[in-house]
Design a protein around this motif. Structure first.
Motif, mmCIF file in Angstrom:
data_model
loop_
_atom_site.group_PDB
_atom_site.id
_atom_site.type_symbol
_atom_site.label_atom_id
_atom_site.label_comp_id
_atom_site.label_asym_id
_atom_site.label_seq_id
_atom_site.Cartn_x
_atom_site.Cartn_y
_atom_site.Cartn_z
ATOM 1 N N THR A 146 0.836 -1.197 0.000
ATOM 2 C CA THR A 146 0.000 0.000 0.000
ATOM 3 C C THR A 146 0.869 1.245 0.000
ATOM 4 O OG1 THR A 146 -0.122 0.055 2.417
ATOM 5 C CG2 THR A 146 -1.863 -1.157 1.249
ATOM 6 N N VAL A 147 0.303 2.319 -0.527
ATOM 7 C CA VAL A 147 0.936 3.640 -0.502
ATOM 8 C C VAL A 147 -0.063 4.589 0.154
ATOM 9 C CG1 VAL A 147 1.892 5.531 -1.855
ATOM 10 C CG2 VAL A 147 2.257 3.172 -2.592
ATOM 11 N N THR A 148 0.294 5.116 1.306
ATOM 12 C CA THR A 148 -0.580 6.030 2.045
ATOM 13 C C THR A 148 -0.104 7.457 1.807
ATOM 14 O OG1 THR A 148 -0.969 4.348 3.739
ATOM 15 C CG2 THR A 148 -1.512 6.622 4.300
ATOM 16 N N VAL A 149 -0.923 8.234 1.109
ATOM 17 C CA VAL A 149 -0.560 9.611 0.778
ATOM 18 C C VAL A 149 -0.851 10.498 1.992
ATOM 19 C CG1 VAL A 149 -0.933 11.519 -0.813
ATOM 20 C CG2 VAL A 149 -1.165 9.152 -1.619
ATOM 21 N N PRO A 150 0.129 11.210 2.492
ATOM 22 C CA PRO A 150 -0.111 12.102 3.635
ATOM 23 C C PRO A 150 -1.160 13.167 3.306
ATOM 24 C CG PRO A 150 2.238 11.741 3.326
ATOM 25 C CD PRO A 150 1.565 11.167 2.123
ATOM 26 N N PRO A 151 -1.942 13.609 4.291
ATOM 27 C CA PRO A 151 -3.000 14.595 4.026
ATOM 28 C C PRO A 151 -2.487 15.912 3.452
ATOM 29 C CG PRO A 151 -3.317 13.547 6.156
ATOM 30 C CD PRO A 151 -1.974 13.118 5.671
ATOM 31 N N ALA A 152 -1.289 16.343 3.827
ATOM 32 C CA ALA A 152 -0.779 17.637 3.386
ATOM 33 C C ALA A 152 0.140 17.538 2.163
ATOM 34 C CB ALA A 152 -0.036 18.310 4.531
ATOM 35 N N SER A 153 0.088 16.431 1.444
ATOM 36 C CA SER A 153 0.991 16.258 0.303
ATOM 37 C C SER A 153 0.649 17.238 -0.818
ATOM 38 C CB SER A 153 0.884 14.827 -0.231
ATOM 39 O OG SER A 153 1.267 13.903 0.753
ATOM 40 N N PRO A 154 1.624 17.914 -1.397
ATOM 41 C CA PRO A 154 1.355 18.829 -2.507
ATOM 42 C C PRO A 154 0.990 18.054 -3.766
ATOM 43 C CG PRO A 154 3.708 18.646 -2.136
ATOM 44 C CD PRO A 154 3.051 17.893 -1.026
ATOM 45 N N PRO A 155 0.193 18.653 -4.643
ATOM 46 C CA PRO A 155 -0.172 17.950 -5.882
ATOM 47 C C PRO A 155 1.021 17.809 -6.812
ATOM 48 C CG PRO A 155 -0.955 20.214 -5.929
ATOM 49 C CD PRO A 155 -0.403 19.980 -4.554
ATOM 50 N N GLY A 156 0.892 16.884 -7.751
ATOM 51 C CA GLY A 156 1.945 16.666 -8.738
ATOM 52 C C GLY A 156 2.584 15.301 -8.603
ATOM 53 N N ASP A 157 3.689 15.116 -9.315
ATOM 54 C CA ASP A 157 4.387 13.833 -9.342
ATOM 55 C C ASP A 157 5.329 13.707 -8.150
ATOM 56 O OD1 ASP A 157 3.103 13.189 -11.676
ATOM 57 O OD2 ASP A 157 4.754 13.836 -12.977
ATOM 58 N N HIS A 158 5.340 12.513 -7.567
ATOM 59 C CA HIS A 158 6.251 12.180 -6.461
ATOM 60 C C HIS A 158 6.966 10.878 -6.855
ATOM 61 C CE1 HIS A 158 4.559 15.120 -3.522
ATOM 62 N NE2 HIS A 158 3.512 15.004 -4.337
ATOM 63 N N PRO A 159 8.045 10.973 -7.644
ATOM 64 C CA PRO A 159 8.714 9.776 -8.164
ATOM 65 C C PRO A 159 9.219 8.876 -7.042
ATOM 66 C CG PRO A 159 9.475 11.742 -9.291
ATOM 67 C CD PRO A 159 8.680 12.206 -8.125
ATOM 68 N N ALA A 160 9.024 7.583 -7.224
ATOM 69 C CA ALA A 160 9.431 6.610 -6.203
ATOM 70 C C ALA A 160 9.776 5.302 -6.886
ATOM 71 C CB ALA A 160 8.319 6.425 -5.168
#
Length: 345
Positions: free
Chosen positions: A141-155
Motif C-alpha cells: 500500500t501507498v498512504t498519501v499524507p494529508p498535506a501532500s502537494p499535488p503533482g508527481d512524487h517519483p518513487a
C-alpha cells in the motif's frame, strides 16, 4: 623451390587456424550469468493499468491527499534454491547526467525521511521467502499524507537479497493542479572542431516530470552557422531536479564569433531558452602565423640596428674634392673608426 615456399606458407596458416580453434575451445565461459540475482521483480499482471498481455513496465498510482493506494509486486525465483528477498520503498531522483536512480536506505538525503519512498508499506511481506522455481505475489500500500502537494512524487520499489538490488519504478501522482515549468542555465561551448559540444543545465521548476525537447541555434559574424535541429532528449526530468547535459555540435565553425541559443520545450507548455557567445579560432594556424610575424619583426629590427651601427658618411673638412685631404682623385682615406661611432676624439 617456389612450390616448397607455398607449402610452408600453407602449413603456417593451418597451424594458426588450429591454435585459434584450440584457444576458443579452452576459453572459460563468460561470467555474466553469475552476476544475475537468480530472481526477478516486476509489477504483477491483472490490473486495469496493465498493458495488453498483462505486462507492466512500472507502477502507476494516483490519488488525493490522505488516500490509500494498493498494488502488487511479483517476485519470481528462477533457481533451484530458496531465496529471501527484502522489500522497501525509495525516493527516485535524477543523477547529475540525467539518469534515474533510487536513494539508498537511510541515505539522509533531503526528502528521504518524508519523501514518497516512506509512504510504502509491505506489512508482513517486507521479507519474502520464495521457494525454488516459484512465483510470489506481494501486495503493498501507498498512504498519501494529508498535506501532500499535488503533482508527481517519483518513487520505486526496491527488492534486495545478499547485497543485490532490483528497482521497479513507481509513477506516483497526487491529485490537484499541475505545472510544467523549466529553466535553462549555464550554457557554454566546449571543445573545437568535431569534438565541440554545447553544455547546459536543465532545472525542473514545476511539479510534474518532463520529457524535454532540445533545439540549438547559432548565429556567426561571418555568416550562417548550422546548429542542431529539434530532438527529444533521452531524459526524464523529475520535479525539482537539476541535470547537466551536453549536446554534440559537429557543425561548429573553424573561425568565427558565434552566439549559441539553447531552447528547451516540454509537453504541458514548458519552454525556456538561454544563450552564450564563443570564439572559434584555429590556434595552431594562428600560432604559426604569430611565429612568422615575430621572425619577420626580428629580421627587420636586426637590419635597422646594422644600418644605425654603420652611421653617416662625412665630407672632408678642408673643402677639397672628395677622395682625400690632398684633393687628388683616388687618394681616399677612410675616416677614423671613432668618427663613425660619434665618439669624442
Amino acid at each position: 623451390m617456389p612450390v616448397l615456399h607455398t607449402l610452408r606458407r600453407d602449413a603456417r596458416g593451418l597451424l594458426l587456424v588450429l591454435l585459434a580453434a584450440a584457444a576458443l575451445h579452452t576459453a572459460p565461459a563468460p561470467a555474466a550469468a553469475a552476476d544475475e540475482p537468480g530472481w526477478t521483480a516486476e509489477p504483477a499482471a491483472g490490473t486495469a493499468a496493465a498493458r495488453p498481455g498483462g505486462a507492466r513496465p512500472y507502477f502507476y498510482l494516483e490519488g488525493a491527499p490522505a488516500a490509500v493506494l494498493e498494488d502488487r509486486l511479483a517476485l519470481t525465483n528462477t533457481t533451484d534454491q530458496e531465496r529471501t528477498v527484502t522489500l522497501r520503498g525509495a525516493d527516485a531522483y535524477n543523477t547529475a547526467d540525467g539518469a534515474l536512480a533510487a536513494r539508498p536506505a537511510a541515505s539522509g538525503a533531503p526528502g528521504a525521511p518524508g519523501g514518497a519512498g516512506s509512504w510504502f508499506s509491505f506489512g508482513a511481506g517486507a521479507t519474502v521467502k520464495i521457494p525454488p522455481r516459484t512465483r510470489a505475489v506481494v501486495p503493498f500500500t501507498v498512504t498519501v499524507p494529508p498535506a501532500s502537494p499535488p503533482g508527481d512524487h517519483p518513487a520505486a520499489v526496491i527488492a534486495a537479497e545478499a547485497g543485490r538490488e532490483v528497482g521497479v519504478r513507481v509513477h506516483l501522482r497526487v491529485s490537484g493542479p499541475t505545472l510544467a515549468a523549466l529553466t535553462v542555465e549555464d550554457v557554454a561551448v566546449r571543445g573545437r572542431g568535431a569534438a565541440a559540444v554545447v553544455a547546459y543545465t536543465l532545472v525542473n521548476r514545476g511539479n510534474v516530470a518532463l520529457a524535454p525537447e532540445l533545439d540549438v541555434r547559432a548565429d556567426g559574424v561571418l555568416g550562417e552557422v548550422p546548429g542542431r535541429g529539434p530532438r527529444t532528449l533521452p531524459v526524464e526530468l523529475l520535479p525539482g531536479q537539476r541535470v547537466e547535459l551536453t549536446e554534440p555540435w559537429p557543425g561548429a565553425p573553424v573561425l568565427d564569433r558565434v552566439r549559441v541559443r539553447v531552447t528547451v520545450t516540454a509537453p504541458g507548455g514548458a519552454r525556456a531558452d538561454a544563450a552564450a557567445s564563443a570564439w572559434f579560432v584555429p590556434w595552431r594556424a594562428a600560432g604559426w602565423t604569430g611565429l612568422g610575424l615575430l621572425a619577420l619583426g626580428g629580421t627587420a629590427s636586426a637590419a635597422l640596428f646594422l644600418v644605425r651601427r654603420r652611421g653617416p658618411w662625412r665630407r672632408p673638412a678642408d673643402g677639397g674634392a672628395p677622395g682625400g685631404p690632398s684633393g687628388k682623385p683616388g687618394a681616399t682615406t677612410p675616416a677614423p673608426e671613432h668618427e663613425l661611432t660619434g665618439a669624442s676624439r
